[in-house]
Scaffold this active site. Structure first.
Site, PDB file in Angstrom:
ATOM      1  N   LYS A   6       0.821  -1.210   0.000  1.00 25.79           N
ATOM      2  CA  LYS A   6       0.000   0.000   0.000  1.00 25.79           C
ATOM      3  C   LYS A   6       0.865   1.276   0.000  1.00 25.79           C
ATOM      4  O   LYS A   6       2.079   1.221   0.263  1.00 25.79           O
ATOM      5  CB  LYS A   6      -0.939  -0.033   1.208  1.00 25.79           C
ATOM      6  CG  LYS A   6      -1.895  -1.223   1.172  1.00 25.79           C
ATOM      7  CD  LYS A   6      -2.897  -1.176   2.327  1.00 25.79           C
ATOM      8  CE  LYS A   6      -3.845  -2.371   2.284  1.00 25.79           C
ATOM      9  NZ  LYS A   6      -4.880  -2.304   3.330  1.00 25.79           N
TER      10      LYS A   6
ATOM     11  N   TYR B 284     -12.683  -1.646  -3.445  1.00 24.45           N
ATOM     12  CA  TYR B 284     -13.153  -1.759  -2.062  1.00 24.45           C
ATOM     13  C   TYR B 284     -14.674  -1.612  -1.946  1.00 24.45           C
ATOM     14  O   TYR B 284     -15.171  -1.263  -0.859  1.00 24.45           O
ATOM     15  CB  TYR B 284     -12.455  -0.714  -1.191  1.00 24.45           C
ATOM     16  CG  TYR B 284     -10.995  -1.050  -0.913  1.00 24.45           C
ATOM     17  CD1 TYR B 284     -10.651  -2.128  -0.101  1.00 24.45           C
ATOM     18  CD2 TYR B 284      -9.964  -0.292  -1.448  1.00 24.45           C
ATOM     19  CE1 TYR B 284      -9.328  -2.449   0.155  1.00 24.45           C
ATOM     20  CE2 TYR B 284      -8.626  -0.596  -1.189  1.00 24.45           C
ATOM     21  CZ  TYR B 284      -8.324  -1.676  -0.389  1.00 24.45           C
ATOM     22  OH  TYR B 284      -7.020  -1.995  -0.122  1.00 24.45           O
TER      23      TYR B 284
ATOM     24  N   PHE C 233     -15.171   4.240   7.424  1.00 29.71           N
ATOM     25  CA  PHE C 233     -13.813   4.567   6.999  1.00 29.71           C
ATOM     26  C   PHE C 233     -13.630   4.530   5.484  1.00 29.71           C
ATOM     27  O   PHE C 233     -12.506   4.672   4.992  1.00 29.71           O
ATOM     28  CB  PHE C 233     -12.800   3.634   7.684  1.00 29.71           C
ATOM     29  CG  PHE C 233     -13.031   2.164   7.426  1.00 29.71           C
ATOM     30  CD1 PHE C 233     -12.605   1.557   6.249  1.00 29.71           C
ATOM     31  CD2 PHE C 233     -13.668   1.379   8.371  1.00 29.71           C
ATOM     32  CE1 PHE C 233     -12.800   0.205   6.016  1.00 29.71           C
ATOM     33  CE2 PHE C 233     -13.882   0.021   8.149  1.00 29.71           C
ATOM     34  CZ  PHE C 233     -13.442  -0.561   6.957  1.00 29.71           C
TER      35      PHE C 233
ATOM     36  N   ARG D 290      -2.330 -14.667   4.534  1.00 30.36           N
ATOM     37  CA  ARG D 290      -2.948 -13.904   5.631  1.00 30.36           C
ATOM     38  C   ARG D 290      -2.206 -14.162   6.950  1.00 30.36           C
ATOM     39  O   ARG D 290      -2.097 -13.281   7.799  1.00 30.36           O
ATOM     40  CB  ARG D 290      -4.445 -14.190   5.724  1.00 30.36           C
ATOM     41  CG  ARG D 290      -5.178 -13.519   4.547  1.00 30.36           C
ATOM     42  CD  ARG D 290      -6.658 -13.797   4.526  1.00 30.36           C
ATOM     43  NE  ARG D 290      -7.401 -13.079   5.542  1.00 30.36           N
ATOM     44  CZ  ARG D 290      -7.813 -11.813   5.424  1.00 30.36           C
ATOM     45  NH1 ARG D 290      -7.502 -11.103   4.363  1.00 30.36           N
ATOM     46  NH2 ARG D 290      -8.539 -11.273   6.371  1.00 30.36           N
TER      47      ARG D 290
ATOM     48  N   THR E 280      -5.255  -7.240  10.719  1.00 34.05           N
ATOM     49  CA  THR E 280      -5.522  -5.953  10.057  1.00 34.05           C
ATOM     50  C   THR E 280      -4.957  -4.798  10.874  1.00 34.05           C
ATOM     51  O   THR E 280      -4.348  -3.880  10.331  1.00 34.05           O
ATOM     52  CB  THR E 280      -7.048  -5.763   9.887  1.00 34.05           C
ATOM     53  OG1 THR E 280      -7.559  -6.877   9.157  1.00 34.05           O
ATOM     54  CG2 THR E 280      -7.372  -4.484   9.129  1.00 34.05           C
TER      55      THR E 280
ATOM     56  N   ARG F 219       2.862  -6.979   8.801  1.00 31.16           N
ATOM     57  CA  ARG F 219       2.241  -5.795   9.414  1.00 31.16           C
ATOM     58  C   ARG F 219       2.898  -5.447  10.752  1.00 31.16           C
ATOM     59  O   ARG F 219       2.990  -4.271  11.102  1.00 31.16           O
ATOM     60  CB  ARG F 219       0.735  -6.001   9.560  1.00 31.16           C
ATOM     61  CG  ARG F 219       0.010  -5.837   8.223  1.00 31.16           C
ATOM     62  CD  ARG F 219      -1.439  -6.179   8.327  1.00 31.16           C
ATOM     63  NE  ARG F 219      -2.193  -5.843   7.131  1.00 31.16           N
ATOM     64  CZ  ARG F 219      -3.321  -6.460   6.776  1.00 31.16           C
ATOM     65  NH1 ARG F 219      -3.811  -7.438   7.527  1.00 31.16           N
ATOM     66  NH2 ARG F 219      -3.956  -6.100   5.673  1.00 31.16           N
TER      67      ARG F 219
ATOM     68  N   ASN G  89      -1.996   0.070   6.781  1.00 30.34           N
ATOM     69  CA  ASN G  89      -1.473  -1.199   7.290  1.00 30.34           C
ATOM     70  C   ASN G  89      -0.586  -1.957   6.310  1.00 30.34           C
ATOM     71  O   ASN G  89      -0.483  -3.177   6.363  1.00 30.34           O
ATOM     72  CB  ASN G  89      -2.619  -2.071   7.825  1.00 30.34           C
ATOM     73  CG  ASN G  89      -3.635  -2.438   6.773  1.00 30.34           C
ATOM     74  OD1 ASN G  89      -3.496  -2.061   5.610  1.00 30.34           O
ATOM     75  ND2 ASN G  89      -4.656  -3.178   7.155  1.00 30.34           N
TER      76      ASN G  89
ATOM     77  N   HIS H 270      -2.120  -5.552   1.582  1.00 27.66           N
ATOM     78  CA  HIS H 270      -3.429  -6.174   1.433  1.00 27.66           C
ATOM     79  C   HIS H 270      -3.221  -7.657   1.140  1.00 27.66           C
ATOM     80  O   HIS H 270      -2.264  -8.017   0.457  1.00 27.66           O
ATOM     81  CB  HIS H 270      -4.176  -5.537   0.256  1.00 27.66           C
ATOM     82  CG  HIS H 270      -5.405  -6.286  -0.165  1.00 27.66           C
ATOM     83  ND1 HIS H 270      -6.602  -6.163   0.510  1.00 27.66           N
ATOM     84  CD2 HIS H 270      -5.611  -7.191  -1.159  1.00 27.66           C
ATOM     85  CE1 HIS H 270      -7.504  -6.951  -0.069  1.00 27.66           C
ATOM     86  NE2 HIS H 270      -6.923  -7.582  -1.085  1.00 27.66           N
TER      87      HIS H 270
ATOM     88  N   GLU I  61      -9.672 -10.106  -7.622  1.00 29.88           N
ATOM     89  CA  GLU I  61      -8.719  -9.006  -7.402  1.00 29.88           C
ATOM     90  C   GLU I  61      -7.519  -9.123  -8.337  1.00 29.88           C
ATOM     91  O   GLU I  61      -7.020  -8.110  -8.847  1.00 29.88           O
ATOM     92  CB  GLU I  61      -8.282  -9.001  -5.927  1.00 29.88           C
ATOM     93  CG  GLU I  61      -9.433  -8.629  -5.001  1.00 29.88           C
ATOM     94  CD  GLU I  61      -9.128  -8.838  -3.520  1.00 29.88           C
ATOM     95  OE1 GLU I  61      -7.998  -9.265  -3.181  1.00 29.88           O
ATOM     96  OE2 GLU I  61     -10.020  -8.554  -2.701  1.00 29.88           O
TER      97      GLU I  61
HETATM   98  P1  CMP Z   1      -7.496  -4.578   4.074  1.00 27.64           P
HETATM   99  O1  CMP Z   1      -7.967  -5.653   4.990  1.00 27.64           O
HETATM  100  O2  CMP Z   1      -6.385  -4.822   3.150  1.00 27.64           O
HETATM  101  O3  CMP Z   1      -8.758  -4.059   3.235  1.00 27.64           O
HETATM  102  C1  CMP Z   1      -9.724  -3.239   3.856  1.00 27.64           C
HETATM  103  C2  CMP Z   1      -8.999  -2.058   4.454  1.00 27.64           C
HETATM  104  O4  CMP Z   1      -9.801  -1.122   5.102  1.00 27.64           O
HETATM  105  C3  CMP Z   1      -8.062  -2.558   5.538  1.00 27.64           C
HETATM  106  O5  CMP Z   1      -7.046  -3.309   4.964  1.00 27.64           O
HETATM  107  C4  CMP Z   1      -7.633  -1.248   6.143  1.00 27.64           C
HETATM  108  O6  CMP Z   1      -6.666  -0.580   5.327  1.00 27.64           O
HETATM  109  C5  CMP Z   1      -8.951  -0.476   6.055  1.00 27.64           C
HETATM  110  N1  CMP Z   1      -9.617  -0.501   7.361  1.00 27.64           N
HETATM  111  C6  CMP Z   1     -10.180  -1.551   7.979  1.00 27.64           C
HETATM  112  N2  CMP Z   1     -10.707  -1.185   9.158  1.00 27.64           N
HETATM  113  C7  CMP Z   1     -10.449   0.146   9.284  1.00 27.64           C
HETATM  114  C8  CMP Z   1     -10.739   1.109  10.284  1.00 27.64           C
HETATM  115  N3  CMP Z   1     -11.389   0.760  11.394  1.00 27.64           N
HETATM  116  N4  CMP Z   1     -10.346   2.380  10.080  1.00 27.64           N
HETATM  117  C9  CMP Z   1      -9.701   2.717   8.935  1.00 27.64           C
HETATM  118  N5  CMP Z   1      -9.385   1.839   7.941  1.00 27.64           N
HETATM  119  C10 CMP Z   1      -9.755   0.580   8.127  1.00 27.64           C
END
Ligand code: CMP
Length: 139
Positions: free
Chosen positions: A11, A51, A59, A87, A93, A104, A114, A117, A128
């Site tokens: 990212k 997304y 968010f 994963r 996450t 991460r 984070n 992905h 994807e």
């Molecule tokens: P990822 O799981 O790759 O894809 C969905 C993304 O949404 C996740 O990574 C984060 O980058 C973002 N995300 C998930 N939860 C939150 C949150 N509570 N606040 C902000 N961003 C979020």
């Protein structure tokens, strides 16, 4: 049945921080083969589409803004049981919850920024991967 491919993005936060090489090294050291790879940048429409499943989340706007603010690395990866194995390698996450030794834990700043992905299912890995790569770009 689990397939052997998954999709990832490094990212914008991790690209900005100069962590492309370190993250790709962790991925290949963990036994993943790189099937497809490119540096690219998502448009707002791309990020909204990618997304779309999150479009009702509070968010969502922040996520689209973050994912379009700079280049990303998109990749398709291959390994047995790739989705689950990847994963595990990337960790939770929220980096505060990520296990030691995960990508991460090492590189992510926050739950939003984070670093990487990883697809959450075989079906989404295929969708994807096809979103980013034509068939002739998949080796
Ligand atoms: P990822 O799981 O790759 O894809 C969905 C993304 O949404 C996740 O990574 C984060 O980058 C973002 N995300 C998930 N939860 C939150 C949150 N509570 N606040 C902000 N961003 C979020």
């Amino acid at each position: 049945m689990a397939t052997n491919r998954t999709f990832t993005m490094i990212k914008p936060d991790a690209v900005e921080a100069g962590n492309i090489g370190g993250i790709l090294n962790m991925i290949t050291e963990a036994g993943f083969k790189i099937v497809s790879l490119k540096l690219t940048q998502l448009t707002t429409a791309d990020a909204q589409a990618f997304y779309a499943v999150h479009n009702a989340r509070p968010f969502f706007g922040e996520l689209v803004e973050f994912m379009t603010r700079g280049p990303i690395v998109a990749a398709i990866l291959e390994k047995d049981n790739a989705v689950e194995a990847f994963r595990t390698l990337i960790g939770a996450t929220n980096p505060a919850d990520a296990a030691e030794g995960t990508i991460r834990k090492k590189y992510a700043k926050s739950i939003g920024e984070n670093a990487v992905h990883g697809s959450d299912s075989d079906e989404n890995a295929a969708i994807e991967g096809a979103f980013h790569f034509a068939g002739r770009e998949q080796f």
